[in-house]
Design a protein around this motif. Sequence first.
Motif, PDB file in Angstrom:
ATOM      1  N   ARG A 104      41.078 112.927  15.703  1.00 56.31           N
ATOM      2  CA  ARG A 104      41.273 113.816  16.858  1.00 56.31           C
ATOM      3  C   ARG A 104      40.367 113.396  18.013  1.00 56.31           C
ATOM      4  O   ARG A 104      40.791 113.316  19.167  1.00 56.31           O
TER       5      ARG A 104
ATOM      6  N   ASN B 215      39.263 122.728  15.725  1.00 58.94           N
ATOM      7  CA  ASN B 215      40.101 123.294  14.678  1.00 58.94           C
ATOM      8  C   ASN B 215      39.846 122.657  13.309  1.00 58.94           C
ATOM      9  O   ASN B 215      39.730 123.373  12.301  1.00 58.94           O
ATOM     10  N   PRO B 216      39.744 121.322  13.209  1.00 61.63           N
ATOM     11  CA  PRO B 216      39.500 120.721  11.901  1.00 61.63           C
ATOM     12  C   PRO B 216      38.164 121.110  11.267  1.00 61.63           C
ATOM     13  O   PRO B 216      38.008 120.992  10.046  1.00 61.63           O
ATOM     14  N   ILE B 217      37.204 121.568  12.086  1.00 65.29           N
ATOM     15  CA  ILE B 217      35.941 122.032  11.495  1.00 65.29           C
ATOM     16  C   ILE B 217      36.217 123.232  10.593  1.00 65.29           C
ATOM     17  O   ILE B 217      35.713 123.323   9.469  1.00 65.29           O
TER      18      ILE B 217
ATOM     19  N   SER C 287      39.160 123.842   9.311  1.00 65.00           N
ATOM     20  CA  SER C 287      39.999 123.340   8.230  1.00 65.00           C
ATOM     21  C   SER C 287      39.156 122.720   7.116  1.00 65.00           C
ATOM     22  O   SER C 287      39.393 122.969   5.922  1.00 65.00           O
ATOM     23  N   LEU C 288      38.173 121.901   7.500  1.00 61.33           N
ATOM     24  CA  LEU C 288      37.299 121.289   6.497  1.00 61.33           C
ATOM     25  C   LEU C 288      36.528 122.352   5.713  1.00 61.33           C
ATOM     26  O   LEU C 288      36.371 122.247   4.493  1.00 61.33           O
TER      27      LEU C 288
ATOM     28  N   PRO D  83      38.461 127.146  15.134  1.00 68.91           N
ATOM     29  CA  PRO D  83      38.258 126.947  13.694  1.00 68.91           C
ATOM     30  C   PRO D  83      38.826 128.073  12.832  1.00 68.91           C
ATOM     31  O   PRO D  83      39.062 127.862  11.638  1.00 68.91           O
TER      32      PRO D  83
ATOM     33  N   LEU E  38      39.960 114.890  11.552  1.00 67.49           N
ATOM     34  CA  LEU E  38      38.927 115.293  12.511  1.00 67.49           C
ATOM     35  C   LEU E  38      38.437 114.090  13.320  1.00 67.49           C
ATOM     36  O   LEU E  38      38.359 114.151  14.546  1.00 67.49           O
TER      37      LEU E  38
ATOM     38  N   ALA F 272      39.954 119.965  18.906  1.00 67.60           N
ATOM     39  CA  ALA F 272      39.076 119.152  18.051  1.00 67.60           C
ATOM     40  C   ALA F 272      38.174 120.027  17.188  1.00 67.60           C
ATOM     41  O   ALA F 272      37.666 119.574  16.152  1.00 67.60           O
TER      42      ALA F 272
ATOM     43  N   MET G  54      41.503 115.653   5.741  1.00 67.53           N
ATOM     44  CA  MET G  54      41.109 116.451   6.895  1.00 67.53           C
ATOM     45  C   MET G  54      39.946 115.814   7.645  1.00 67.53           C
ATOM     46  O   MET G  54      39.874 115.905   8.879  1.00 67.53           O
ATOM     47  N   SER G  55      39.028 115.168   6.933  1.00 66.35           N
ATOM     48  CA  SER G  55      37.933 114.458   7.601  1.00 66.35           C
ATOM     49  C   SER G  55      38.491 113.350   8.484  1.00 66.35           C
ATOM     50  O   SER G  55      38.040 113.154   9.624  1.00 66.35           O
TER      51      SER G  55
ATOM     52  N   SER H  92      46.724 113.976  13.932  1.00 68.10           N
ATOM     53  CA  SER H  92      45.624 114.638  14.634  1.00 68.10           C
ATOM     54  C   SER H  92      45.936 114.970  16.084  1.00 68.10           C
ATOM     55  O   SER H  92      45.527 115.995  16.607  1.00 68.10           O
TER      56      SER H  92
END
Length: 456
Positions: free
Chosen positions: A324, A149-151, A153-154, A23, A321, A147, A317-318, A374
Amino acid sequence: MSKIPVVAKEMIVPFILVAMLFPLWGFANDVTNPLVKAFKDIFLITNAQSSLVQFAFYLGYGIMALPAAIFIRKYSYKSGILLGLALYALGALLFIPASVQQEFNYFLAALCILTCGLALLETTANPYVLSMGDPATATKRLNLAQAFNPIGSLTGMFVASTVILNKLQVEEFRAAERAAHPEYAEMLPSVVDGKLTTALSEFAVNQPVAHQAMQAADLVTVRGPYIAIAAVVVLLFLLFLFVKLPSTISHNSPLTLKELGATFRRLFSNGRYIEGVVAQAFYVGAQIMCWTFIIHYGMTAVGLTASEAQGYNIVAMSLFLVSRFVCTFLLGFIRPGHLLMLLALAGIVLALGTIFLDGMLGLYCLIGISACMSLMFPTIYGIALKDLGDDASLGSAGLVMAIVGGALMPPLQAALIDGAPLIGAIPSVKTSFLLPLLCYVVIAIYGYRAHHTYKA
């Protein structure tokens, strides 16, 4: 025959610890993307000049990736993680003197140092995760780690929207100008954006003291999240300093020039690897362009405010996620190369919609591209590094260096946005997405070759 575990049993705790790093670059990427638009208004510069934020940010990957791989080979994955965290924290803290001096170039230097740390972390974490179990599950294992990483990003997008963009005085100025000119509601969003920029420039000339005070306040707002993430990174540094991580490198010794040359020859003769580096450069360029210029697209082509446009970035981004996790599941049924090709083809279709569909439909297509992206980074990474053995540490450096595509392509798109429309009367902010479309063509070709030529 028992099912092969995605993560080896003895590696579960190290995997969780290393997955906590993923993240960090997601946060840095997406709290920084909106700065392209924010710095354009704060410093009164062009799109091309403000896109140097992305150039500086991703330049760090090009500078540090290869030295990082050599450093890890000589010492250990843990040493790479520690040095990466230290540089990350240093770069974030340099936002303090940059904001005090109110100097755009200082921010660029701070971002470059920060991403030298990210290059170390990514060069370390990705091959380390690949090595934490059976090679047959390596790509799935990396997708699982990615997976997380987008946390980040969000979180970065949320912070950018609520802590930065919503608090900028320059955005309050633009809102006040809109309210003072009701006739703007009848004009094209691109025309209104130009008029607001002109009004801001006139304010800077006519009231320089007030404008400088506004600029100073906005730069303090910008630096806040970077100071906060520096504190988090320092805590993670202390955690990794005192935790023992198992080594999965068969030997830790300095590479001689002869060994380095032999490694490079093996890598350059590996078509799957070289094509993967090229595909990765185009992927990262496409990703950064789609996420950076969604704000420009929303404001110029649809008429949204910066904060509203950033809200749609959070939606994108959601979707990224969720996709992904869905794509990681699909990898159990579809070969990585084939799925990569299908998603790239979908990205091409949605990029065409972004260019040719009007209003919110075009914006929805731009948002939808995130679902296609993703899977791409970790899948290209896993395919390219397959069966490289100890060469994976240097091979990983090449794939991390490919992230420099994120430095090179956004300025090209920004130049297209600043220029005349390429297709009839379609606004240049829309036709500029021909560049990401080209990137997805390259990725689709690699996916096809990975599946049919390299059987991945």
